[in-house]
Design a protein around this motif. Structure first.
Motif, PDB file in Angstrom:
ATOM      1  N   UNK A  65       1.037  -1.204  -0.080  1.00 18.39           N
ATOM      2  CA  UNK A  65       0.031   0.027   0.026  1.00 18.39           C
ATOM      3  C   UNK A  65       0.906   1.332  -0.062  1.00 18.39           C
ATOM      4  N   UNK A  66       0.789   2.065  -1.038  1.00 19.30           N
ATOM      5  CA  UNK A  66       1.676   3.342  -0.895  1.00 19.30           C
ATOM      6  C   UNK A  66       1.448   4.549   0.091  1.00 19.30           C
ATOM      7  N   UNK A  67       0.171   4.593   0.750  1.00 19.85           N
ATOM      8  CA  UNK A  67       0.103   5.587   1.524  1.00 19.85           C
ATOM      9  C   UNK A  67      -0.759   5.352   3.116  1.00 19.85           C
ATOM     10  N   UNK A  68      -0.454   5.583   3.922  1.00 16.12           N
ATOM     11  CA  UNK A  68      -1.102   5.347   5.295  1.00 16.12           C
ATOM     12  C   UNK A  68      -1.649   6.799   5.665  1.00 16.12           C
ATOM     13  N   UNK A  69      -3.204   6.627   6.049  1.00 11.50           N
ATOM     14  CA  UNK A  69      -3.854   7.693   6.397  1.00 11.50           C
ATOM     15  C   UNK A  69      -3.833   8.034   7.772  1.00 11.50           C
ATOM     16  N   UNK A  70      -3.559   9.200   8.356  1.00 13.73           N
ATOM     17  CA  UNK A  70      -3.281   9.701   9.455  1.00 13.73           C
ATOM     18  C   UNK A  70      -4.160  10.981   9.770  1.00 13.73           C
ATOM     19  N   UNK A 105       4.397   6.332   2.144  1.00 13.92           N
ATOM     20  CA  UNK A 105       4.079   7.874   2.333  1.00 13.92           C
ATOM     21  C   UNK A 105       3.056   7.795   3.541  1.00 13.92           C
ATOM     22  N   UNK A 106       3.154   9.049   4.368  1.00 15.90           N
ATOM     23  CA  UNK A 106       1.943   9.146   5.431  1.00 15.90           C
ATOM     24  C   UNK A 106       1.090  10.358   4.680  1.00 15.90           C
ATOM     25  N   UNK A 107      -0.164  10.018   5.094  1.00 16.40           N
ATOM     26  CA  UNK A 107      -0.980  11.286   4.474  1.00 16.40           C
ATOM     27  C   UNK A 107      -1.896  11.899   5.707  1.00 16.40           C
ATOM     28  N   UNK A 108      -1.924  13.168   5.756  1.00 19.05           N
ATOM     29  CA  UNK A 108      -2.724  13.955   6.938  1.00 19.05           C
ATOM     30  C   UNK A 108      -4.094  14.142   6.129  1.00 19.05           C
ATOM     31  N   UNK A 109      -4.952  13.381   6.771  1.00 19.97           N
ATOM     32  CA  UNK A 109      -6.615  13.597   6.482  1.00 19.97           C
ATOM     33  C   UNK A 109      -7.237  14.746   7.204  1.00 19.97           C
ATOM     34  N   UNK A 110      -7.698  15.799   6.406  1.00 18.61           N
ATOM     35  CA  UNK A 110      -8.627  16.612   7.055  1.00 18.61           C
ATOM     36  C   UNK A 110      -9.733  16.192   7.890  1.00 18.61           C
ATOM     37  N   UNK A 111     -10.163  16.500   9.067  1.00 23.11           N
ATOM     38  CA  UNK A 111     -11.411  15.861   9.716  1.00 23.11           C
ATOM     39  C   UNK A 111     -11.793  17.155  10.342  1.00 23.11           C
ATOM     40  N   UNK A 135       5.219  13.380   4.042  1.00 22.44           N
ATOM     41  CA  UNK A 135       4.109  13.747   4.569  1.00 22.44           C
ATOM     42  C   UNK A 135       3.166  14.400   3.482  1.00 22.44           C
ATOM     43  N   UNK A 136       2.155  13.806   3.109  1.00 21.44           N
ATOM     44  CA  UNK A 136       1.457  14.285   2.133  1.00 21.44           C
ATOM     45  C   UNK A 136       0.074  14.542   2.568  1.00 21.44           C
ATOM     46  N   UNK A 137      -1.005  14.860   1.878  1.00 24.75           N
ATOM     47  CA  UNK A 137      -2.427  15.183   2.357  1.00 24.75           C
ATOM     48  C   UNK A 137      -3.093  14.063   1.566  1.00 24.75           C
ATOM     49  N   UNK A 138      -4.138  13.771   2.449  1.00 25.16           N
ATOM     50  CA  UNK A 138      -5.456  12.933   1.902  1.00 25.16           C
ATOM     51  C   UNK A 138      -6.598  13.906   1.997  1.00 25.16           C
ATOM     52  N   UNK A 139      -7.224  14.077   0.932  1.00 25.87           N
ATOM     53  CA  UNK A 139      -8.337  15.014   0.804  1.00 25.87           C
ATOM     54  C   UNK A 139      -9.750  14.288   0.973  1.00 25.87           C
ATOM     55  N   UNK A 140     -10.398  14.633   2.199  1.00 24.36           N
ATOM     56  CA  UNK A 140     -11.698  13.933   2.205  1.00 24.36           C
ATOM     57  C   UNK A 140     -12.708  14.941   1.944  1.00 24.36           C
ATOM     58  N   UNK A 141     -13.671  14.798   0.981  1.00 25.61           N
ATOM     59  CA  UNK A 141     -14.463  15.716   0.347  1.00 25.61           C
ATOM     60  C   UNK A 141     -15.574  16.105   1.395  1.00 25.61           C
ATOM     61  N   UNK A 142     -15.848  15.154   2.536  1.00 27.18           N
ATOM     62  CA  UNK A 142     -16.974  15.612   3.313  1.00 27.18           C
ATOM     63  C   UNK A 142     -16.679  15.817   4.599  1.00 27.18           C
ATOM     64  N   UNK A 143     -15.242  15.905   5.104  1.00 25.59           N
ATOM     65  CA  UNK A 143     -14.946  16.147   6.339  1.00 25.59           C
ATOM     66  C   UNK A 143     -14.195  17.384   6.637  1.00 25.59           C
ATOM     67  N   UNK A 144     -14.302  18.409   5.835  1.00 27.03           N
ATOM     68  CA  UNK A 144     -14.053  19.814   6.039  1.00 27.03           C
ATOM     69  C   UNK A 144     -15.110  20.371   6.971  1.00 27.03           C
ATOM     70  N   UNK A 145     -14.851  21.508   7.860  1.00 24.27           N
ATOM     71  CA  UNK A 145     -16.048  22.057   8.309  1.00 24.27           C
ATOM     72  C   UNK A 145     -16.845  22.886   7.281  1.00 24.27           C
ATOM     73  N   UNK A 146     -18.159  22.824   7.461  1.00 27.46           N
ATOM     74  CA  UNK A 146     -18.982  23.248   6.368  1.00 27.46           C
ATOM     75  C   UNK A 146     -19.457  22.303   5.343  1.00 27.46           C
ATOM     76  N   UNK A 147     -19.169  21.178   5.465  1.00 27.72           N
ATOM     77  CA  UNK A 147     -19.710  19.876   4.898  1.00 27.72           C
ATOM     78  C   UNK A 147     -21.182  19.669   5.537  1.00 27.72           C
TER      79      UNK A 147
END
Length: 243
Positions: A65-70, A105-111, A135-147
């Protein structure tokens, strides 16, 4: 496939080999492995947090697996935002350093949920502070404030925060996109504007995985909703490729 570490019955090698072969037999790539970490835990528990993260990274490396979600983390009672922020910066950097050693790679997910990475500005600043190429970004389309769909959303969130502004701000940083689906009507997501979201992704020339995440269980059973969601997202991707 987008797996979560806590969903595995076992992390023993024999079990992981079965998962790996099953995915291969079905022609499935494992795009991401999620680790339910929280750098907001007290300082004396950060060793356990890092141990869990490294366990996730090692598992991802074994499975290919290329990326781990944190996650960044959430302040506990009596802890300031600044303290948790510094802890997350240190924790993410340590995780990235370990990930670099084994090739994951580790990926920072928004939440949301009081998380320190709840807006696009938060994510950009946190990644800048971590300042590590693994350290990269994992974009969750529904987990930003305002969703409108995310669990724990407050009515005032949609007035105070612009979900699509956060998505546009962080899309250029995204190594993976998690596409949240909440309400599928006539085969189309109602709560999130995916025409707008895919235009944002197209404009930044995003070319990575898009992982479907369904969170509308009271509305529709997942066994029925997921195939509908797959057709919906694939349709948008096909349109994207033609433009």
């Amino acid at each position: 496939m987008d797996f979560s570490l806590r969903s595995f019955q076992s992390l023993e090698r024999e079990h992981l080999k079965k998962i790996k072969k099953t995915c291969l037999d079905r022609g499935l790539s494992i795009a991401c492995l999620g680790v339910s970490n929280d750098f907001g835990w007290p300082a004396d528990e950060q060793g356990a947090v890092q141990q869990r993260v490294r366990q996730g990274i090692d598992t991802a490396q074994f499975l290919g697996v290329p990326i781990v979600r944190l996650f960044g983390g959430s302040p506990r009672t009596g802890q300031t935002h600044e303290v948790v922020w510094k802890r997350a910066v240190d924790g993410l950097r340590q995780s990235a350093e370990y990930g670099e050693k084994v090739g994951v790679v580790v990926g920072l997910q928004n939440h949301n949920h009081n998380n320190i990475a709840a807006t696009g500005d938060d994510v950009v600043r946190l990644l800048k502070d971590v300042n590590h190429p693994w350290c990269k970004h994992i974009l969750d389309t529904g987990q930003y404030l305002g969703s409108p769909g995310t669990a724990g959303a407050k009515p005032e969130d949609s007035r105070l925060y612009d979900l699509y502004k956060s998505i546009a701000l962080t899309a250029p940083l995204a190594a993976l996109v998690r596409a949240k689906l909440y309400r599928l009507k006539d085969g189309k997501e109602e709560w999130l504007d995916y025409e707008r979201i895919f235009k944002i992704l197209r404009d930044v020339k995003y070319n990575g995985f898009v992982s479907l995440v369904y969170e509308g269980w009271p509305h529709m059973d997942a066994m029925h909703a997921v195939p509908l969601g797959v057709r919906f997202l694939r349709g948008l991707m096909a349109r994207q490729e033609r433009t």
